[in-house]
Scaffold this motif. Structure first.
Motif, PDB file in Angstrom:
ATOM      1  N   PRO A 185     -10.172  -2.936  -1.761  1.00  0.00           N
ATOM      2  CA  PRO A 185     -11.324  -2.042  -1.723  1.00  0.00           C
ATOM      3  C   PRO A 185     -12.182  -2.133  -2.981  1.00  0.00           C
ATOM      4  O   PRO A 185     -13.392  -1.994  -2.909  1.00  0.00           O
ATOM      5  CB  PRO A 185     -10.713  -0.648  -1.590  1.00  0.00           C
ATOM      6  N   HIS A 187     -10.781   5.357   2.248  1.00  0.00           N
ATOM      7  CA  HIS A 187     -11.139   4.000   1.836  1.00  0.00           C
ATOM      8  C   HIS A 187     -10.094   2.948   2.198  1.00  0.00           C
ATOM      9  O   HIS A 187     -10.421   1.773   2.248  1.00  0.00           O
ATOM     10  CB  HIS A 187     -11.445   3.970   0.340  1.00  0.00           C
ATOM     11  N   GLN A 213     -16.088  -2.977  -3.097  1.00  0.00           N
ATOM     12  CA  GLN A 213     -16.985  -2.008  -3.695  1.00  0.00           C
ATOM     13  C   GLN A 213     -17.854  -2.656  -4.760  1.00  0.00           C
ATOM     14  O   GLN A 213     -19.019  -2.350  -4.895  1.00  0.00           O
ATOM     15  CB  GLN A 213     -16.138  -0.910  -4.348  1.00  0.00           C
TER      16      GLN A 213
END
Length: 127
Positions: free
Chosen positions: A63, A55, A67
């Motif tokens: 991230p 990731h 997400q």
């Protein structure tokens, strides 16, 4: 907040959203409390490292914000994180900001390694 505890290491506190990602990386259902047994620690460490490696390369922005569906503009302006300490020099995924999963998981990985060496389980609970 997630609180990870063990007899062999200092308590580690993590934001709920990041703790949920830890459980996801471990393949565990999101629960308010749980335990990582000594015999499960090698795979728990490997899972976190694998998740981070996978990731960290996905997005130049934070991230978690990507997400969660936050806009890149909010992340770049710091509006999406809330836990930014203003130190953007180490652990950034890019110039625009965002802490990589490798950096976020480092204290937990260190805790798990110490607990493995001292044969002590790690528990967690959500406060």
């Amino acid at each position: 907040m997630f609180k990870f505890k063990s007899k062999a290491a200092a308590d580690l506190i993590m934001l709920n959203a990041h703790g949920q990602v830890v459980l996801q990386a471990w393949g565990k259902a999101p629960t308010a409390q749980g335990v990582v047994l000594v015999q499960d620690m090698p795979s728990a460490i490997t899972s976190l490292q694998h998740y981070a490696a996978q990731h960290d390369q996905m997005s130049p922005l934070d991230p978690l914000n990507q997400q969660a569906g936050h806009s890149p503009q909010a992340s770049a302006n710091g509006a999406g994180g809330g836990d930014d300490d203003g130190n953007d020099s180490e652990g950034d995924a890019s110039v625009g900001g965002g802490v990589s999963w490798s950096v976020r998981f480092a204290p937990l990985v260190a805790m798990l390694k110490q607990c493995l060496a001292e044969q002590a389980d790690v528990t967690w609970h959500v406060t």
